[in-house]
Design an enzyme around this catalytic site. Sequence first.
Site: not given
Length: 191
Positions: A53, A55-57
Amino acid sequence: MTMKKRVPFVTFRTRVRDETVDGPNPYRWENKTTEDYFGGRRTILFSLPGAFTPTCSTYQLPDFDKLYEEFEKHGIESVYCLSVNDAFVMNAWGKASGLKKVKLIPDGSGEFTRKMGMLVAKDNLGFGLRSWRYAAVINDCLIEQWFVEEGLSDNCETDPYGASSPQNILKTLKSLETESAPDQSERLTAL
Ligand code: BEZ
């Protein structure tokens, strides 16, 4: 003195590379427990809504990886990223991210996340049950510091990100050390 909360004991189903396995996909199942990851050392766990996803990546995972040495200077021995995704997805995400230091934990069934009280519905995104964003400093399975994003709720329309960022955790670790360090002027006076 407040009692520190213990992380829940669960078994994670991981996939590890094993060259003795025949065929084009030489991986096997390996069970890892909470104790294997968090026992006998001081670690950081951060947990997020999904592998791959944005923001996570783009921010959270690469920033934890880049700041790993900084965390080591503050007594952290491992940094783990957990998501309610299976081991195949987590391994693919780790490979695609070119991770150097952070290790991934697949909580595909959501058991650990549920027992942490962090399992939320994300059906509004077609995700099903996932982890709310949070992070913790964990010392020998006991939660030392807790960083949870605001607004924990099912089908949340926003995705707050700040409290569980590596920058915020590093800042907190530094300020706690400053607070607990002996005041040099007091020390000199006492000598
Ligand atoms: C993100 O990391 O940007 C994200 C997480 C969950 C759902 C959608 C986006």
